[in-house]
Design an enzyme around this catalytic site. Structure first.
Site, short mmCIF file in Angstrom:
data_model
loop_
_atom_site.label_atom_id
_atom_site.label_comp_id
_atom_site.label_asym_id
_atom_site.label_seq_id
_atom_site.Cartn_x
_atom_site.Cartn_y
_atom_site.Cartn_z
CB ALA A 125 41.61 -0.88 -20.77
N GLY A 128 39.12 2.04 -17.12
CA GLY A 128 39.97 1.65 -16.43
C GLY A 128 40.45 2.98 -15.82
CD GLU A 157 37.62 -0.72 -14.07
OE1 GLU A 157 38.11 -0.53 -15.13
OE2 GLU A 157 37.02 -2.00 -13.65
CD GLU A 173 34.71 -0.47 -18.60
OE1 GLU A 173 33.83 0.59 -18.32
OE2 GLU A 173 35.80 -0.23 -18.04
N1 CAA Z 1 41.99 3.39 -25.99
C1 CAA Z 1 42.92 3.53 -27.12
N2 CAA Z 1 42.91 4.86 -27.54
C2 CAA Z 1 42.32 5.72 -26.84
C3 CAA Z 1 41.67 5.62 -25.88
C4 CAA Z 1 41.47 4.39 -25.25
N3 CAA Z 1 40.72 3.92 -24.40
N4 CAA Z 1 40.65 6.67 -25.59
C5 CAA Z 1 41.22 7.52 -26.51
N5 CAA Z 1 42.10 7.24 -27.37
C6 CAA Z 1 43.00 7.60 -28.35
C7 CAA Z 1 41.99 7.94 -29.69
O1 CAA Z 1 41.88 6.75 -30.27
C8 CAA Z 1 42.71 9.06 -30.39
O2 CAA Z 1 43.95 8.44 -30.93
P1 CAA Z 1 44.35 9.03 -32.60
O3 CAA Z 1 44.67 10.34 -32.34
O4 CAA Z 1 45.23 8.11 -32.99
O5 CAA Z 1 43.26 8.79 -33.52
C9 CAA Z 1 43.17 9.82 -29.27
O6 CAA Z 1 43.13 9.13 -28.01
C10 CAA Z 1 42.20 11.00 -29.00
O7 CAA Z 1 40.87 10.54 -28.81
P2 CAA Z 1 39.71 11.29 -29.46
O8 CAA Z 1 40.15 11.59 -30.84
O9 CAA Z 1 38.80 9.99 -29.60
O10 CAA Z 1 39.53 12.42 -28.69
P3 CAA Z 1 37.90 12.84 -28.48
O11 CAA Z 1 37.90 14.09 -27.67
O12 CAA Z 1 37.20 12.87 -29.91
O13 CAA Z 1 37.13 11.88 -27.54
C11 CAA Z 1 36.87 10.46 -25.78
C12 CAA Z 1 37.52 11.71 -26.26
C13 CAA Z 1 35.41 10.63 -25.65
C14 CAA Z 1 37.46 10.10 -24.31
C15 CAA Z 1 37.12 9.12 -26.65
O14 CAA Z 1 38.38 9.06 -27.14
C16 CAA Z 1 36.83 7.79 -26.06
O15 CAA Z 1 35.46 7.38 -26.13
N6 CAA Z 1 37.77 7.12 -25.74
C17 CAA Z 1 37.26 5.77 -25.20
C18 CAA Z 1 36.59 5.49 -24.01
C19 CAA Z 1 36.43 4.31 -23.32
O16 CAA Z 1 35.56 3.68 -24.00
N7 CAA Z 1 37.27 3.81 -22.20
C20 CAA Z 1 37.19 2.55 -21.88
C21 CAA Z 1 38.04 1.52 -22.32
S1 CAA Z 1 37.53 -0.05 -21.88
C22 CAA Z 1 38.17 -0.18 -20.27
O17 CAA Z 1 38.51 0.54 -19.77
C23 CAA Z 1 38.05 -1.70 -19.99
C24 CAA Z 1 38.38 -1.88 -18.48
O18 CAA Z 1 37.55 -1.87 -17.38
C25 CAA Z 1 39.84 -2.52 -18.14
#
Ligand code: CAA
Length: 263
Positions: free
Chosen positions: A68, A113, A116, A136
């Site tokens: 998400a 998500g 999920e 999360e």
């Molecule tokens: N939400 C918003 N933006 C996201 C995102 C997310 N979940 N995952 C990646 N992005 C965006 C980054 O902010 C980045 O944007 P910018 O270029 O504008 O800075 C772009 O995607 C590329 O990401 P990274 O530069 O971080 O790429 P990376 O290769 O260095 O890392 C990654 C990849 C390990 C997936 C890292 O992006 C990451 O950890 N993302 C978050 C993953 C996460 O925590 N997901 C769970 C969300 S909570 C949830 O899902 C709740 C639920 O159950 C409903």
């Protein structure tokens, strides 16, 4: 649709791609709303059997869905968080209850998500580049789209709790070993294999596949005796279909059956 691509392939197979690669296909409210609308439309096609298997994947080389949208969730209140979770739940339920099978073709990150979403599909296959996690708790929240419940049912509470409590990211081979995915392929083979699997499914009688999906889903968590009682009316109903009559006649008459019509 701004965030989704849909393509119809041969043999009643559809491919739905979440297309927000600049954010690794993260699920913001816009993606969630489009998924709700699109799945409702596609469900009509599936009810009519013009769509008989749906493949769900993510755009780009890197990510299925990275969860998400954290930037959107960052400043949410309790009420907004609950509402955001409920909208996502509707997508998960639309996939789970989708009238034909849904295959998740996991081409990269399936996080939060994103994982999920895969859990709400009938079958998961992955590329060797795929990885899976529930990050999360590291963000101060819990999985909000039914991840704890569905992952526990799929791989057992022990592995599910470990993934939730640690946030550890596991690779495709580990996901295969715990039964989180059914098959792992090289990245360039993933979609070919997904389509081959979908075509194998669509070669069978669509009413029977739909009935099997309903029985399988409705049986989760029920005692065996109760779930076999659910199966019996569905089994009986198959005998009202033209496809059953034709397939069994063809077997007895030692000839190929005519194409299944879904009637
Ligand atoms: N939400 C918003 N933006 C996201 C995102 C997310 N979940 N995952 C990646 N992005 C965006 C980054 O902010 C980045 O944007 P910018 O270029 O504008 O800075 C772009 O995607 C590329 O990401 P990274 O530069 O971080 O790429 P990376 O290769 O260095 O890392 C990654 C990849 C390990 C997936 C890292 O992006 C990451 O950890 N993302 C978050 C993953 C996460 O925590 N997901 C769970 C969300 S909570 C949830 O899902 C709740 C639920 O159950 C409903």
């Amino acid at each position: 649709m701004k965030y989704l691509l849909y393509e119809e392939k041969d043999k009643n197979v559809g491919v739905l791609t979440i297309n927000r690669p600049e954010a690794l296909n993260a699920l913001n409210s816009g993606v969630i709303a489009e998924l709700q609308t699109c799945l409702a439309e596609l469900a009509k096609k599936a009810e009519e059997h013009s769509l008989r298997c749906l493949i769900l994947t993510g755009a780009g080389e890197k990510s299925f869905v990275a969860g998400a949208d954290i930037a959107e969730m960052r400043s949410m209140t309790v009420e907004e968080g609950r509402a955001f979770g409920l909208e996502g739940d509707k997508v998960m339920e639309a996939l789970e209850d989708f009238p034909c099978p849904v295959i998740a073709a996991v081409n990269g990150f399936a996080l939060g998500g994103g994982l999920e979403l895969t859990l709400s599909c009938d079958i998961r296959i992955a590329s060797t580049k795929a990885s899976f996690a529930l990050p999360e708790t590291g963000l101060g929240i819990i999985p909000g789209y039914g991840g704890i419940q569905r992952l526990s049912r799929l791989v057992g509470a022990g592995f599910a709790k470990e993934m939730v409590y640690t946030t550890n990211r596991i690779k495709a081979d580990a996901a295969l070993s715990i039964g989180l995915v059914n098959h792992v392929y090289e990245p360039e083979a993933l979609m070919t294999e997904a389509i081959a699997l979908a075509e194998k499914i669509t070669s069978n009688a669509p009413c029977a596949i739909a009935a099997a999906k309903k029985v399988a889903n409705a049986s989760v968590g029920l005692e065996l005796s109760k779930s076999t009682r659910l199966e019996n009316p569905a089994f009986g109903a198959c005998f009202a279909t033209e496809d059953q009559k034709e397939a069994m006649a063809a077997f007895v008459e030692k000839r190929p059956h005519s194409p299944f019509t879904g009637k």
